[in-house]
Scaffold this motif. Structure first.
Motif, PDB file in Angstrom:
ATOM      1  N   LEU A  23     -10.809 -12.460 -18.508  1.00 15.13           N
ATOM      2  CA  LEU A  23     -11.226 -11.937 -17.197  1.00 15.13           C
ATOM      3  C   LEU A  23     -12.765 -12.733 -17.007  1.00 15.13           C
ATOM      4  CD1 LEU A  23     -10.484  -8.221 -17.369  1.00 15.13           C
ATOM      5  CD2 LEU A  23      -9.166 -10.327 -16.495  1.00 15.13           C
ATOM      6  N   ALA A  24     -13.233 -13.545 -17.936  1.00 14.43           N
ATOM      7  CA  ALA A  24     -14.368 -14.376 -17.855  1.00 14.43           C
ATOM      8  C   ALA A  24     -14.274 -15.563 -16.783  1.00 14.43           C
ATOM      9  CB  ALA A  24     -15.068 -14.774 -19.165  1.00 14.43           C
ATOM     10  N   SER A  25     -14.062 -15.084 -15.684  1.00 18.99           N
ATOM     11  CA  SER A  25     -13.734 -16.257 -14.675  1.00 18.99           C
ATOM     12  C   SER A  25     -14.966 -17.215 -14.259  1.00 18.99           C
ATOM     13  CB  SER A  25     -13.008 -15.822 -13.608  1.00 18.99           C
ATOM     14  OG  SER A  25     -13.780 -14.568 -12.966  1.00 18.99           O
ATOM     15  N   GLN A  26     -16.126 -16.394 -14.457  1.00 13.87           N
ATOM     16  CA  GLN A  26     -17.385 -17.195 -13.941  1.00 13.87           C
ATOM     17  C   GLN A  26     -17.752 -18.194 -15.013  1.00 13.87           C
ATOM     18  OE1 GLN A  26     -19.136 -16.574 -11.202  1.00 13.87           O
ATOM     19  NE2 GLN A  26     -17.893 -14.940 -10.621  1.00 13.87           N
ATOM     20  N   GLU A  27     -17.324 -17.977 -16.225  1.00 18.13           N
ATOM     21  CA  GLU A  27     -17.287 -19.033 -17.297  1.00 18.13           C
ATOM     22  C   GLU A  27     -16.334 -19.917 -17.560  1.00 18.13           C
ATOM     23  OE1 GLU A  27     -20.457 -20.007 -19.155  1.00 18.13           O
ATOM     24  OE2 GLU A  27     -21.699 -18.408 -17.945  1.00 18.13           O
ATOM     25  N   LEU A  28     -14.892 -19.358 -17.647  1.00 14.69           N
ATOM     26  CA  LEU A  28     -13.982 -20.118 -18.062  1.00 14.69           C
ATOM     27  C   LEU A  28     -13.073 -20.468 -16.980  1.00 14.69           C
ATOM     28  CD1 LEU A  28     -12.949 -17.778 -21.183  1.00 14.69           C
ATOM     29  CD2 LEU A  28     -14.469 -19.835 -21.105  1.00 14.69           C
ATOM     30  N   HIS A  29     -12.867 -21.811 -16.796  1.00 12.76           N
ATOM     31  CA  HIS A  29     -12.022 -22.147 -15.547  1.00 12.76           C
ATOM     32  C   HIS A  29     -10.815 -22.837 -15.633  1.00 12.76           C
ATOM     33  CE1 HIS A  29     -15.915 -21.306 -13.641  1.00 12.76           C
ATOM     34  NE2 HIS A  29     -16.595 -22.467 -14.459  1.00 12.76           N
ATOM     35  N   GLU A  30     -10.052 -23.196 -14.814  1.00 11.02           N
ATOM     36  CA  GLU A  30      -8.839 -23.735 -14.913  1.00 11.02           C
ATOM     37  C   GLU A  30      -8.756 -24.989 -16.195  1.00 11.02           C
ATOM     38  OE1 GLU A  30      -5.143 -26.198 -12.497  1.00 11.02           O
ATOM     39  OE2 GLU A  30      -6.742 -24.774 -11.445  1.00 11.02           O
ATOM     40  N   GLU A  31      -9.777 -25.879 -16.212  1.00  3.83           N
ATOM     41  CA  GLU A  31      -9.634 -26.835 -17.214  1.00  3.83           C
ATOM     42  C   GLU A  31      -9.682 -26.326 -18.505  1.00  3.83           C
ATOM     43  OE1 GLU A  31     -13.870 -26.623 -15.325  1.00  3.83           O
ATOM     44  OE2 GLU A  31     -11.934 -26.669 -14.661  1.00  3.83           O
ATOM     45  N   HIS A  32     -10.344 -25.216 -18.712  1.00 16.83           N
ATOM     46  CA  HIS A  32     -10.490 -24.863 -20.216  1.00 16.83           C
ATOM     47  C   HIS A  32      -9.098 -24.075 -20.464  1.00 16.83           C
ATOM     48  CE1 HIS A  32     -14.743 -24.024 -18.759  1.00 16.83           C
ATOM     49  NE2 HIS A  32     -14.851 -24.862 -20.211  1.00 16.83           N
ATOM     50  N   TRP A  33      -8.367 -23.614 -19.607  1.00 17.09           N
ATOM     51  CA  TRP A  33      -6.975 -22.955 -20.002  1.00 17.09           C
ATOM     52  C   TRP A  33      -6.056 -24.159 -20.072  1.00 17.09           C
ATOM     53  CZ3 TRP A  33      -7.805 -18.428 -21.625  1.00 17.09           C
ATOM     54  CH2 TRP A  33      -8.869 -17.533 -21.111  1.00 17.09           C
ATOM     55  N   ARG A  34      -6.179 -25.130 -19.377  1.00 16.41           N
ATOM     56  CA  ARG A  34      -5.198 -26.252 -19.530  1.00 16.41           C
ATOM     57  C   ARG A  34      -5.618 -27.149 -20.814  1.00 16.41           C
ATOM     58  NH1 ARG A  34      -2.502 -27.977 -15.071  1.00 16.41           N
ATOM     59  NH2 ARG A  34      -3.322 -27.122 -12.789  1.00 16.41           N
ATOM     60  N   ALA A  35      -6.790 -27.087 -21.268  1.00 11.20           N
ATOM     61  CA  ALA A  35      -7.010 -27.660 -22.764  1.00 11.20           C
ATOM     62  C   ALA A  35      -6.663 -27.080 -23.802  1.00 11.20           C
ATOM     63  CB  ALA A  35      -8.632 -27.885 -22.821  1.00 11.20           C
ATOM     64  N   LEU A  36      -6.608 -25.371 -23.516  1.00 16.40           N
ATOM     65  CA  LEU A  36      -6.155 -24.520 -24.627  1.00 16.40           C
ATOM     66  C   LEU A  36      -4.912 -24.832 -24.617  1.00 16.40           C
ATOM     67  CD1 LEU A  36      -6.475 -22.377 -26.500  1.00 16.40           C
ATOM     68  CD2 LEU A  36      -6.156 -20.554 -24.833  1.00 16.40           C
ATOM     69  N   GLY A  37      -3.872 -24.871 -23.437  1.00 13.81           N
ATOM     70  CA  GLY A  37      -2.385 -25.126 -23.656  1.00 13.81           C
ATOM     71  C   GLY A  37      -1.998 -26.306 -24.139  1.00 13.81           C
ATOM     72  N   ALA A  38      -2.846 -27.513 -23.666  1.00  9.73           N
ATOM     73  CA  ALA A  38      -2.344 -28.794 -24.199  1.00  9.73           C
ATOM     74  C   ALA A  38      -2.766 -28.956 -25.784  1.00  9.73           C
ATOM     75  CB  ALA A  38      -3.105 -29.760 -23.558  1.00  9.73           C
TER      76      ALA A  38
END
Length: 625
Positions: free
Chosen positions: A464-479
């Motif tokens: 839920l930390a959308s102010q700090e963690l953005h789409e590129e962070h989640w893509r990096a975690l997935g990859a």
């Protein structure tokens, strides 16, 4: 005119009045001549001339004798005969009207064969439809309007250009509604694209009342303007003080020939339809307030029962009540439910919420009025303070506790911590994962936390930390982690977690290649197949259940404390008890995995077999958390 074929018992041939009386008493309906009123301006003259009369007589005899084995020849013979007439489509209708079974068309009947043949003829020779005027189109509609055979109807619409007279058919279809042909009218309105001529009470509701939900959905696909009002209408039937059938009494009186399935018009079936349609058409819970109210009431009652059984603690129970008891009606209902619950605990909790919600005196349940007057709320608050401050030592001995210091439990809620975690995880060969989500009543659950454990750390990733963690962070975690085939991801009931992750975050998981995931529940079930079971440090595997807490008990000697599992995971900051619970859920997977690899012979074979069984793309599951 075509000949009328009716079966009359011997002795009644000339006594029409007595015959009519007898048939009425036996509830036998005399079939009318299908040519009556078939055209736009009146009856249809289906009389055959001498040549076609002779042909039809011979044709019927051959059909009765050889219809099954000679159908190709019969079709060819009928086609050639029709082509001798100046208007083959009209002649086919005359021949159809003379068939003895024209009032009851079946798939293998002579009447069906005649219409099917002329439709196939028109397919080969489309120019034949140019001879079809409005009156012929109306006759064709009249002959097949209640057959219910969609393939034949679709072919007739194309052959006889019934689409061109659709506006003329609206009064005919309304008459069919009065006669009770709701299913047929719905199909015709869809096929002719005239759903706008009817409202939701003309077709959508009668179809629901007759258990024709798939057809109702098909109708609403075209009648898109009726979707929202219809879902709202169905939701209005879910009154908290009246049954669905009571709410429908005034509506049902408008129908003359509606055969209602009364068990459908009850709360559970209607609520399921409301939920299904709202989800299908993307309506939020503001469209279905009654459904949301009753579902939320049930959920709040369930939470208290779970608290009574000590499956969730008091803090978790009250957190969730504050989230879900969002209006006065829900608050009043919960207090009444608690007051009526057996035992003093329910009464004291009712007093607490009566004061917390600031309910009006008139809405105070009589069961707790005396408690309020004696001002015993303070005693309950003291008990609550004891529960929060005093740690139950007996409970600590029963439940698995965290063996890592607090500094190893890392909350990931900023970009810098996230990047350090990502760098660390890329160097691991095995990680252990779990997730927590906020349970919602009428909408999908909200992913709140991802837990990833390594040998010396547990990362709690704040989704839920959308102010700090953005789409590129989640893509990096997935990859770099989830799709990394060099890192084995260990979980329990992984399908649940991966489904929520895939839906909630842009991780872009490649679940079609699941060979780098290991589900300990699958391992557990594979080991249970062994004949004599497997001896683990604290018991035989075959005598344990299938939940993660059971596995923890036989491997580690202690169960998992699930008191915070059902809590408000969207709350920030998380309580310490929530942090410890979430971290322990991931940490215990590492401890159990190490126990199994140490104690079970040939565990690698079982692990390889379990990985080979992975299928995260299947629909539905029976996983137990």
């Amino acid at each position: 005119m075509a000949k009328k074929y009716s079966v009359i018992p011997a002795g009644f041939e000339s006594d029409e009045e007595e015959m009519d009386c007898m048939m009425a008493s036996l509830k036998i309906k005399r079939l009318e001549d299908i040519t009556t009123g078939a055209g736009i301006n009146g009856d249809f003259d289906a009389t055959l001339d001498a040549e076609f009369e002779q042909f039809f007589k011979v044709f019927r005899e051959k059909w009765n004798m050889h219809s099954k084995c000679m159908s190709p020849y019969m079709r060819q013979h009928l086609t050639k005969t029709l082509m001798r007439h100046e208007n083959p489509l009209l002649m086919a209708l005359k021949i159809f009207a003379n068939c003895p079974d024209s009032s009851n068309v079946k798939a293998k009947s002579l009447s069906h064969f005649v219409l099917d043949t002329v439709c196939k003829l028109q397919t080969d020779m489309p120019q034949l439809s140019e001879q079809c005027d409005d009156n012929t189109s109306m006759i064709a509609f009249h002959f097949v309007k209640t057959t219910g055979m969609q393939s034949l109807i679709n072919a007739m619409i194309e052959t006889y250009r019934i689409q061109q007279i659709r506006e003329l058919l609206v009064p005919k279809l309304r008459q069919m509604l009065d006669d009770g042909y709701y299913k047929d009218v719905a199909q015709w309105s869809i096929n002719l694209q005239i759903t706008h001529q009817f409202d939701m009470l003309d077709l959508a509701f009668p179809l629901i009342a007759q258990e024709k939900l798939p057809l109702a959905e098909q109708y609403l696909e075209q009648a898109s303007h009726q979707r929202l009002p219809f879902v709202k209408f169905l939701d209005s039937l879910l009154h908290k003080d009246k049954s669905v059938i009571e709410m429908c009494e005034g509506i049902l009186s408008r129908y003359n020939n509606l055969k209602v399935s009364h068990h459908v018009l009850s709360y559970r079936p209607v609520s399921k339809i409301v939920a299904r349609l709202a989800k299908k058409y993307g309506f939020d819970d503001s469209v279905t307030p009654n459904y949301k109210f009753t579902k939320t009431c049930g959920y709040l009652h369930y939470l208290y029962r779970e608290y009574e059984k000590s499956r969730i603690n008091l803090a978790s129970f009250r957190e969730l009540v504050r989230v879900h008891a969002y209006n006065y009606a829900l608050q009043s209902d919960l207090v009444s439910y608690l007051a009526a619950a057996s035992g003093s605990g329910g009464e004291m909790e009712a007093v607490y919420w009566y004061n917390e919600f600031k309910l009006l005196p008139d809405d105070c349940p009589h069961e707790i009025k005396s408690l309020i007057s004696k001002n015993r709320v303070r005693q309950k608050e003291e008990e609550e303070a004891e529960e929060k401050s005093g740690t139950n030592t007996a409970g600590c001995e029963v439940y698995l506790s965290m063996d890592l210091p607090d500094e190893c439990l890392i909350i990931v809620d900023t970009a810098s911590i996230f990047e350090r975690m990502l760098k660390h995880l890329q160097g691991e060969q095995i990680i252990y994962m779990d997730s927590e989500w906020m349970q919602n009543v009428c909408v999908q659950n909200q992913l709140c936390l991802i837990q990833i454990a390594t040998t010396h750390n547990v990362y709690l990733i704040d989704c839920l930390a959308s102010q700090e963690l953005h789409e590129e962070h989640w893509r990096a975690l997935g990859a770099s982690v989830f799709n990394n085939a060099n890192i084995l991801k260990v979980g329990f009931s992984l399908l649940n977690d991966l489904t929520v992750l895939q839906r909630s975050l842009p991780l872009q998981l490649r679940l079609q290649m699941p060979h780098h995931y290991l589900d300990l529940r699958t391992v557990w079930l594979e080991l249970k197949k062994q004949r004599h079971g497997v001896e683990l440090p604290f018991g035989n595997l075959n005598r344990a259940g299938e939940a993660l807490s059971d596995l923890s008990m036989v491997c580690l000697g202690k169960k998992l404390n699930k008191a915070n599992q059902c809590s408000n995971w969207a709350n920030r900051p998380l309580r310490r008890e929530q942090i410890l619970y979430a971290a322990m859920d991931a940490r215990c997977l590492l401890l159990i995995y190490c126990c199994l690899t140490r104690c079970v012979p040939d565990i690698n074979v079982v692990i390889e077999k379990s990985i080979a069984c992975n299928n995260f793309l299947r629909r539905g599951n029976n996983n137990v958390k």
